[in-house]
Design an enzyme around this catalytic site. Sequence first.
Site, PDB file in Angstrom:
ATOM      1  N   GLY A  30      15.781  -6.464  -0.810  1.00  0.00           N
ATOM      2  CA  GLY A  30      14.860  -5.473  -0.247  1.00  0.00           C
ATOM      3  C   GLY A  30      14.545  -5.735   1.216  1.00  0.00           C
ATOM      4  N   THR A  31      14.355  -7.006   1.565  1.00  0.00           N
ATOM      5  CA  THR A  31      14.044  -7.355   2.964  1.00  0.00           C
ATOM      6  C   THR A  31      15.162  -6.881   3.887  1.00  0.00           C
ATOM      7  OG1 THR A  31      12.777  -9.271   2.245  1.00  0.00           O
ATOM      8  CG2 THR A  31      13.564  -9.308   4.523  1.00  0.00           C
ATOM      9  N   LYS A 218      27.923  -6.648 -15.407  1.00  0.00           N
ATOM     10  CA  LYS A 218      28.830  -5.986 -14.461  1.00  0.00           C
ATOM     11  C   LYS A 218      30.068  -5.475 -15.190  1.00  0.00           C
ATOM     12  CE  LYS A 218      27.088  -8.923 -10.744  1.00  0.00           C
ATOM     13  NZ  LYS A 218      27.177 -10.267 -10.159  1.00  0.00           N
TER      14      LYS A 218
END
Length: 453
Positions: A30-31, A218
């Site tokens: 997110g950063t 995945k």
Amino acid sequence: MTTRGRSVVPSAAESHPPLRVALLGCGVVGTQVARLLTEQADDLASRVGARLELVGIAVRDAAAPRDAAIDRSLLTEDAEGLVARADVVVEVMGGTEPARALLLRAIEAGAAVVTANKALLAEDGPTLYKAADAAGVDIYFEAAVAGAIPIVRPVRESLAGDHVRRVLGIVNGTTNYVLDQMATTGMGLEEAVKEAQDLGYAEADPTADVEGYDAAAKAAILASLAFHTRVSLDDVAREGIMSVTAADVAWAAQTGHVIKLLAIAELRDGTSAGGSAGVSVRVHPALVPTSHPLANVRGSFNAVFVEAESAGELMFYGRGAGGAPTASAVLGDVVSAARHRVLGGKGPQESTYAELAILPASAAVTRYQVRLDVDDRPGVLAQVAHALAEHGVSIEAVRQPTAPGGADAEGGVAELLITTHAAPESALAATVAAVAGLDPVRTITSVLRVEGA
Ligand SMILES: NC(=O)c1ccc[n+]([C@@H]2O[C@H](COP(=O)([O-])OP(=O)(O)OC[C@H]3O[C@@H](n4cnc5c(N)ncnc54)[C@H](O)[C@@H]3O)[C@@H](O)[C@H]2O)c1
Ligand SMILES: N[C@@H](CCO)C(=O)O
Ligand code: NA
């Protein structure tokens, strides 16, 4: 307007009102998403045809310290309120709840959604896909499989005119790093996992990586896309790397292989050795010949090898994790969804028309390498070979080489290394049990599958 020194003529579409982007989660990924949205705002506006305005970042604790790149005035602890005022919602908080509820709320409110949350998609993707179809909005998730590597879009869109036969991937960076370190330094598994933790590759609790859950999630996503069939985490036969020993790795090298944790999804037509028709999806450590492109995927890198009927063999390689690489994939999805808002159109829907059977783990057909300690006396090899033949497992090669670890030939024990031809997993399991029960057999040291040959 300029972008990186070049002049950009604003397109007619740039008169489009800004699109409001909500970010859910402000951790590693997110950063970097927030940073790139800000730093690349002009380029993104030119590519989309409207400015992307980050209207808020949902966090657990708005007062907690943050990276300097984060505009603290955007932080909010009211994720629901934030979702209600966005055109595109980016979910990078992870976990099942509240991520699922927030994404559903966003979709119902007509927002496009982008998520990196493989665990949620592998567990309950169809609920989100159905909701997105019903609302007529985009759902994109490139970052959920192999981080930065474009693999979801190629399988979902670029190969939509082909028939994928097989997907073979190294999709977990932590375990690839661990196995690579074992191969290059000879260190044991625990030491290599500790090193991966110290370097920040593995989580403090590396269970999801080393037990294969991350790779299995995945694999489920890739298999669903490749075979137009719903595949969930529970459908994936999963084995992690915890039982791989330094001796296994050394033996692999002696026989021209490396050990990799592979995610495998393959179509079986039911015509070959003991097979049934359907899709086999599994994650397990496997011996990969050193000549195979996947054998050269080193360190924490990921790669996915795809075999399609018309395209032939394709390989996708790059960084499967990390803040900036993963944010690159997220931003690509944001641009796709935002372009549709500006220019019209919609991304692909869930495609499940094929509804292929999901085969049980026991139906997987592969080659095996079995290592065993036996009494070193005449006739033992014949006994072992007979047990394999009785179960319909054909031997490709038998070796009794000098063991890298040093078999105790002096004590009357010999080490045998048997490579089989392709056989169903069920037949092999029965064979191994029968061989283990033979009087001259002391121990079955390891049973490893051979893939990519
Ligand atoms: N880190 C990677 O390399 C990578 C790669 C591919 C995909 N992903 C996926 O991306 C997602 C995020 O991964 P990450 O590595 O950034 O994780 P992270 O733990 O660093 O960040 C998640 C952030 O979300 C916050 N959060 C959790 N629940 C919240 C809530 N209810 N409200 C507000 N904030 C909340 C956490 O406090 C944390 O800061 C996960 O789904 C992960 O599987 C990560
Ligand atoms: N833990 C994962 C991160 C990306 O999903 C890995 O090691 O590859
Ligand atoms: Na990806």
